[in-house]
Structures are given as structure tokens and as C-alpha cells.
Design a protein around this motif. Structure first.
Motif, mmCIF file in Angstrom:
data_model
loop_
_atom_site.group_PDB
_atom_site.id
_atom_site.type_symbol
_atom_site.label_atom_id
_atom_site.label_comp_id
_atom_site.label_asym_id
_atom_site.label_seq_id
_atom_site.Cartn_x
_atom_site.Cartn_y
_atom_site.Cartn_z
ATOM 1 N N THR A 1 0.828 -1.320 0.067
ATOM 2 C CA THR A 1 -0.023 0.013 -0.122
ATOM 3 C C THR A 1 0.855 1.420 0.083
ATOM 4 O O THR A 1 0.988 1.907 1.076
ATOM 5 N N PRO A 2 1.556 1.509 -1.069
ATOM 6 C CA PRO A 2 2.280 2.684 -1.148
ATOM 7 C C PRO A 2 1.726 3.974 -0.667
ATOM 8 O O PRO A 2 0.746 4.265 -0.856
ATOM 9 N N GLY A 3 2.534 4.617 0.397
ATOM 10 C CA GLY A 3 1.879 5.966 0.695
ATOM 11 C C GLY A 3 0.910 5.849 2.066
ATOM 12 O O GLY A 3 0.657 6.883 2.147
ATOM 13 N N ALA A 4 0.495 4.701 2.244
ATOM 14 C CA ALA A 4 -0.485 4.487 3.146
ATOM 15 C C ALA A 4 -0.070 5.098 4.299
ATOM 16 O O ALA A 4 -0.856 5.676 5.124
ATOM 17 N N VAL A 5 1.175 4.815 5.022
ATOM 18 C CA VAL A 5 1.793 5.493 6.089
ATOM 19 C C VAL A 5 2.819 6.118 5.735
ATOM 20 O O VAL A 5 3.165 7.214 5.747
ATOM 21 N N THR A 6 3.926 5.363 5.454
ATOM 22 C CA THR A 6 5.111 5.838 4.869
ATOM 23 C C THR A 6 5.660 4.922 3.707
ATOM 24 O O THR A 6 5.645 3.674 4.088
ATOM 25 N N ASP A 7 6.172 5.344 2.800
ATOM 26 C CA ASP A 7 6.598 4.720 1.732
ATOM 27 C C ASP A 7 8.352 4.829 1.451
ATOM 28 O O ASP A 7 8.906 4.617 0.375
ATOM 29 N N ALA A 8 8.846 5.288 2.505
ATOM 30 C CA ALA A 8 10.234 6.037 2.466
ATOM 31 C C ALA A 8 11.243 4.626 2.269
ATOM 32 O O ALA A 8 12.312 4.629 1.645
ATOM 33 N N THR A 9 10.780 3.405 2.827
ATOM 34 C CA THR A 9 11.725 2.287 2.846
ATOM 35 C C THR A 9 11.731 1.858 1.250
ATOM 36 O O THR A 9 12.515 1.059 1.151
ATOM 37 N N GLU A 10 10.794 2.191 0.512
ATOM 38 C CA GLU A 10 10.948 1.870 -0.858
ATOM 39 C C GLU A 10 11.959 2.907 -1.703
ATOM 40 O O GLU A 10 12.421 2.082 -2.989
ATOM 41 N N ALA A 11 12.528 3.662 -1.280
ATOM 42 C CA ALA A 11 13.605 4.463 -1.909
ATOM 43 C C ALA A 11 14.821 3.600 -2.336
ATOM 44 O O ALA A 11 15.164 2.582 -1.292
ATOM 45 N N ALA A 12 15.324 3.817 -3.569
ATOM 46 C CA ALA A 12 16.561 3.275 -3.870
ATOM 47 C C ALA A 12 17.708 3.747 -2.712
ATOM 48 O O ALA A 12 17.827 4.735 -2.453
ATOM 49 N N GLY A 13 18.365 2.434 -2.335
ATOM 50 C CA GLY A 13 19.380 2.585 -1.295
ATOM 51 C C GLY A 13 18.883 2.598 0.053
ATOM 52 O O GLY A 13 19.885 1.966 0.902
#
Length: 338
Positions: free
Chosen positions: A251-263
Motif C-alpha cells: 500500500t504505497p504511501g498508506a503510512v510511509t513509503d520511504a523504505t521503498e527508496a533506492a538505497g
């Protein structure tokens, strides 16, 4: 018409603040800080200095949540440790002032990175550094002996995990708006598999990147949002941080999708980095993952309750309640797999 600053009377605060914070003026302006769907966080300024004020949300409060005194005490106690926290200035328990307890703390120059796009602008190398320091700060927090910083009585570590299972079941009951059969199943499974007590530690209760202010130098400037903190089994923090990453995948962006960032560190890299710096036993991490899913689902259900009852402030609430179902299913899967 909704008030410009929900839960905040600037005239009343202008009388209170100079009497409790040295050098503060009485002619105040305020801005509701974006982000966060729980406690209200305001930037207060008298034109020359600024502070951060935290108070509970307006409306229905779940039992034991939104405890301003707990937040203030935790951050005050951690000031001399390696864990970065804001400076605490004043705590007000008198509900006659703003209608609820609140506290005032220093403003920290930092960003609570919440999205993949925000970290993407920094690039993979900086993103990895930030993620590594986030894990290292959690290790530092869990190394703190609660008794050594005056927090031995800030929680009840004996039977902590079992009480957590019961607590979040009660939170679901307090915020009931719909039937949740998968919640009942996960509750039963967790109840039957509670591990033995571990060494007492500080539990932040909602540890993730956007609850840390990252400085322009990519250092951890301050860990904030301590409303769910206590003394108990610290592995619950690690598990919940991992669950936020899993939620971002489905669920991208549901709470935070920062963990999906490259690196950004993978889940396994987070576990390995934490394990390298900690002496805690990670062999039954599946239980902690399941409990974290149960807890996060309970938090989201509480926010959904407030939305249904017209008690939320700001946008982004309408679809949030849908995330409860996936969290409960993930918790059931974690217990079956481990």
C-alpha cells in the motif's frame, strides 16, 4: 466553521507560555505541522523564538494513548544518553489551559522523511546512510538501561508481551465501527504463543524514519513521537519498523513509503545490522512481527474510528482504514511461517 488551530487557543497560550518558558513572548502565532494522524503538533513562535507544542487530538481518545506526560518524561530522561531527543521546556497537566495536557519542547532543524520521493531526491548513497543511522539509533535506544536514567517505573516489563496482546484487543473494542473476524483470529493465535520475558528495555512504540528528524548532514537530529513509549520488550520496536516497510510494498504511501527508496536497507539488512549491534535474541521474530501487525492495525483502526466520527484534522484519512485488513492477514501469515 472549524477553528483555525484545533485544540489551541493562542490568547490563553500567550498568557501561559511566558510564565513557564524563559524569554517567551505573549503575542504568538502557530502552524499545524503536516504529517502524523494522532497527536497534534504545532510550531509556536513569538516572532523571535520558536518552539514545538504537542497535545492530544481533539475528540475521542483511546485509553492510555496520547499520554503527554509519558512523552515528556521519556525525552527528558534520554537527554544525557546517545539517543537524540529535543530539549524539554515545560509540561502542562492543567486541562483548563488548552482542554488537554500538553508540553513544549525545542524546535530541531531536521526533516521527518516520509516518502520515497523525498529520499529519492537525496540519492541512494545518502538514503542508505540515513537508513543505517536509523537502525543504529534504535540499537542505541535499546542499550539504555531504564533504571539508570530514572525510568524503571515507567512501565511494567513483567508479562509485557501478553499484556500487549490484550491491550490492543481492547483498543479494537474501544474503536469498534465494524466486524473484523481476522482480528479475532490473530488475537487468538498471539495469545497462544506469547514468549517468555526478556531483559527490560525502552520501547519507543512507533519507531520509523518519519518519527526521526534527520539533519541537513543526514544525522539523526531527534527521535520524536513518544506517545506509545514504555518499558518492556524492545524487539517490538524492530518488528514494527519492519512492518512499516512491508506495508509500503503493498500500500504505497498508506503510512510511509520511504523504505521503498533506492538505497534504503532491505528487511534482511535491517535485521542483520540490528543483530550485529544488539545482544537480544531474534529467534522468534515471527511472533514480534505478528504482534506488530496487530498493534499497527489497532492504531489505524483507532484513526479510522475518529475519521468515521468526524474527529480527524486534515486530509488523507478516507482510505486509511482499508489497511487494517492487510495488516491482520500479514500477522496471521507471520505466525504460520515462523
Amino acid at each position: 466553521m472549524a477553528p483555525e488551530h484545533p485544540g489551541l487557543d493562542l490568547a490563553v497560550l500567550g498568557d501561559w507560555l511566558p510564565r513557564h518558558v524563559d524569554g517567551a513572548g505573549s503575542d504568538l502565532a502557530a502552524t499545524l505541522i503536516a504529517g502524523g494522524k494522532s497527536n497534534l503538533t504545532y510550531r509556536i513562535t513569538d516572532g523571535s523564538s520558536s518552539w514545538i507544542l504537542r497535545r492530544p487530538p481533539v475528540g475521542h481518545l483511546l485509553a492510555t494513548a496520547h499520554d503527554m506526560g509519558r512523552e515528556f518524561r521519556m525525552m527528558s530522561a534520554l537527554a544525557p544518553t546517545a539517543v537524540p531527543v529535543p530539549t524539554m521546556y515545560a509540561m502542562c497537566e492543567d486541562t483548563e489551559v488548552l482542554g488537554a495536557p500538553f508540553y513544549v519542547m525545542s524546535e530541531v532543524d531536521g526533516v521527518p522523511y516520509r516518502s520515497k520521493s523525498e529520499l529519492g531526491a537525496l540519492g541512494p548513497k545518502r538514503t542508505r546512510t540515513i537508513a543505517e543511522r536509523l537502525v543504529d539509533t534504535l540499537v542505541d535506544l535499546h542499550r539504555v538501561d531504564p533504571a539508570e536514567v530514572g525510568l524503571a517505573d515507567a512501565g511494567r516489563p513483567e508479562g509485557f508481551l501478553g499484556r500487549q496482546v490484550e491491550r490492543w484487543r481492547k483498543q479494537f473494542a474501544a474503536a469498534r465501527t465494524r466486524d473484523l473476524p481476522s482480528m479475532e483470529l490473530l488475537y487468538t493465535m498471539l495469545s497462544e504463543r506469547v514468549p517468555a520475558d526478556s531483559a527490560p528495555g525502552i520501547v519507543h512504540g512507533d519507531y520509523r524514519l518519519d518519527n526521526v528528524l534527520v539533519t541537513p548532514q543526514d544525522e539523526m537530529g531527534a527521535v520524536v513521537d513518544w506517545e506509545l513509549s514504555t518499558i518492556g520488550d524492545s524487539l517490538t520496536d524492530l518488528a514494527l519498523m519492519l512492518i512499516y516497510g512491508r506495508l509500503a510494498q503493498v500500500t504505497p504511501g498508506a503510512v510511509t513509503d520511504a523504505t521503498e527508496a533506492a538505497g534504503y536497507l532491505t528487511e534482511q539488512e535491517i535485521i542483520e545490522r540490528y543483530a550485529a549491534g544488539s545482544d537480544r535474541d531474534l529467534s522468534d521474530l515471527g511472533f514480534y512481527i505478528a504482534l506488530g501487525c496487530f498493534k499497527l492495525a489497532g492504531i489505524v483502526e483507532g484513526i479510522h474510528y475518529r475519521f468515521v466520527n468526524g474527529q480527524t484534522v486534515g486530509d488523507g484519512f478516507a482510505q486509511l482504514g482499508d489497511g487494517v485488513f492487510g495488516l491482520l492477514d500479514a500477522g496471521i501469515a507471520a505466525l504460520k511461517e515462523n
